[in-house]
Motif scaffolding. Sequence first.
Motif, PDB file in Angstrom:
ATOM      1  N   ASP A   1       0.817  -1.216   0.000  1.00 33.54           N
ATOM      2  CA  ASP A   1       0.000   0.000   0.000  1.00 33.54           C
ATOM      3  C   ASP A   1       0.851   1.266   0.000  1.00 33.54           C
ATOM      4  N   SER A   2       2.005   1.202   0.651  1.00 31.67           N
ATOM      5  CA  SER A   2       2.862   2.385   0.737  1.00 31.67           C
ATOM      6  C   SER A   2       3.941   2.401  -0.342  1.00 31.67           C
ATOM      7  N   ASP A   3       3.905   1.414  -1.227  1.00 34.65           N
ATOM      8  CA  ASP A   3       4.910   1.265  -2.273  1.00 34.65           C
ATOM      9  C   ASP A   3       6.305   1.045  -1.677  1.00 34.65           C
ATOM     10  N   GLY A   4       6.350   0.403  -0.492  1.00 32.99           N
ATOM     11  CA  GLY A   4       7.625   0.088   0.152  1.00 32.99           C
ATOM     12  C   GLY A   4       8.447  -0.870  -0.683  1.00 32.99           C
ATOM     13  N   ARG A   5       9.759  -0.703  -0.652  1.00 35.07           N
ATOM     14  CA  ARG A   5      10.647  -1.522  -1.463  1.00 35.07           C
ATOM     15  C   ARG A   5      11.735  -2.242  -0.657  1.00 35.07           C
ATOM     16  N   THR A   6      12.011  -1.779   0.574  1.00 33.75           N
ATOM     17  CA  THR A   6      13.149  -2.334   1.303  1.00 33.75           C
ATOM     18  C   THR A   6      12.777  -2.625   2.751  1.00 33.75           C
ATOM     19  N   VAL A   7      13.005  -3.878   3.167  1.00 34.72           N
ATOM     20  CA  VAL A   7      12.739  -4.328   4.535  1.00 34.72           C
ATOM     21  C   VAL A   7      14.028  -4.889   5.121  1.00 34.72           C
ATOM     22  N   LEU A   8      14.309  -4.525   6.369  1.00 31.13           N
ATOM     23  CA  LEU A   8      15.466  -5.047   7.089  1.00 31.13           C
ATOM     24  C   LEU A   8      14.964  -5.886   8.255  1.00 31.13           C
ATOM     25  N   ILE A   9      15.451  -7.119   8.355  1.00 28.35           N
ATOM     26  CA  ILE A   9      15.079  -8.016   9.454  1.00 28.35           C
ATOM     27  C   ILE A   9      16.345  -8.380  10.208  1.00 28.35           C
ATOM     28  N   ASP A  10      16.371  -8.050  11.485  1.00 26.64           N
ATOM     29  CA  ASP A  10      17.557  -8.213  12.313  1.00 26.64           C
ATOM     30  C   ASP A  10      17.196  -8.990  13.575  1.00 26.64           C
ATOM     31  N   GLY A  11      18.195  -9.447  14.266  1.00 25.79           N
ATOM     32  CA  GLY A  11      18.042 -10.175  15.520  1.00 25.79           C
ATOM     33  C   GLY A  11      19.282 -11.025  15.715  1.00 25.79           C
ATOM     34  N   ARG A  12      19.455 -11.543  16.895  1.00 25.95           N
ATOM     35  CA  ARG A  12      20.648 -12.324  17.185  1.00 25.95           C
ATOM     36  C   ARG A  12      20.581 -13.696  16.507  1.00 25.95           C
ATOM     37  N   SER A  13      21.704 -14.342  16.458  1.00 24.31           N
ATOM     38  CA  SER A  13      21.818 -15.634  15.780  1.00 24.31           C
ATOM     39  C   SER A  13      20.798 -16.634  16.315  1.00 24.31           C
ATOM     40  N   GLY A  14      20.091 -17.283  15.408  1.00 26.51           N
ATOM     41  CA  GLY A  14      19.119 -18.308  15.777  1.00 26.51           C
ATOM     42  C   GLY A  14      17.771 -17.777  16.208  1.00 26.51           C
ATOM     43  N   SER A  15      17.527 -16.482  16.042  1.00 24.91           N
ATOM     44  CA  SER A  15      16.277 -15.894  16.540  1.00 24.91           C
ATOM     45  C   SER A  15      15.070 -16.166  15.644  1.00 24.91           C
TER      46      SER A  15
END
Length: 195
Positions: free
Chosen positions: A12-26
Amino acid sequence: MEVGDVARRLSDSDGRTVLIDGRSGSGKTTLAIELHRVWGSSTVVRLDDIYPGWDGLAWAVDHIRTELLHPRSQGRPGRWRGWDWTTNAPAGWHVVEPGQRLIVEGVGALAGPNRALADLGIWVDTDDDERKRRALQRDGDTYRPHWERWAAQEVEYIATYQPRAQADWIVTETPESRVWTAGEVERVHRRRREE
């Protein structure tokens, strides 16, 4: 909130880039794969394919900003250099066009300078014992001797960039469920929309 809700908001917002972070194995990879399936034609870039060895977290944080995210934010193709874990040497370059949907997942994705160049940031939390169990089950003896070494880099990265505070959404993984909580960034957006 579910993955489908996130995909709809991005579309809906024409978003193009997502970042997914978290510690190892999360659970970052699992979430990225689910979002990729629901969001449609998107490219998933795994930082595991970029880190230049077991001491490469800080390098990867800068690399994705300067080579991948910043050029795309300027309307130019971004690129990233892979790492061949078998030969312990740099691998080939990969190009991601500026209009292409992109999901970057891995420890280091949500550093503040990187978050400023993305449409959405997600931090994934999981209990430390469960994270370690998952990571060692996934990578076994390859990862086991490096667990503490990598964890020390994660701690330093978190202290430096406070990536959880950069997240629109905090996803808490438990054996029974996945809980989505609005992060500080999302709460600020909500307040602005209500004004």
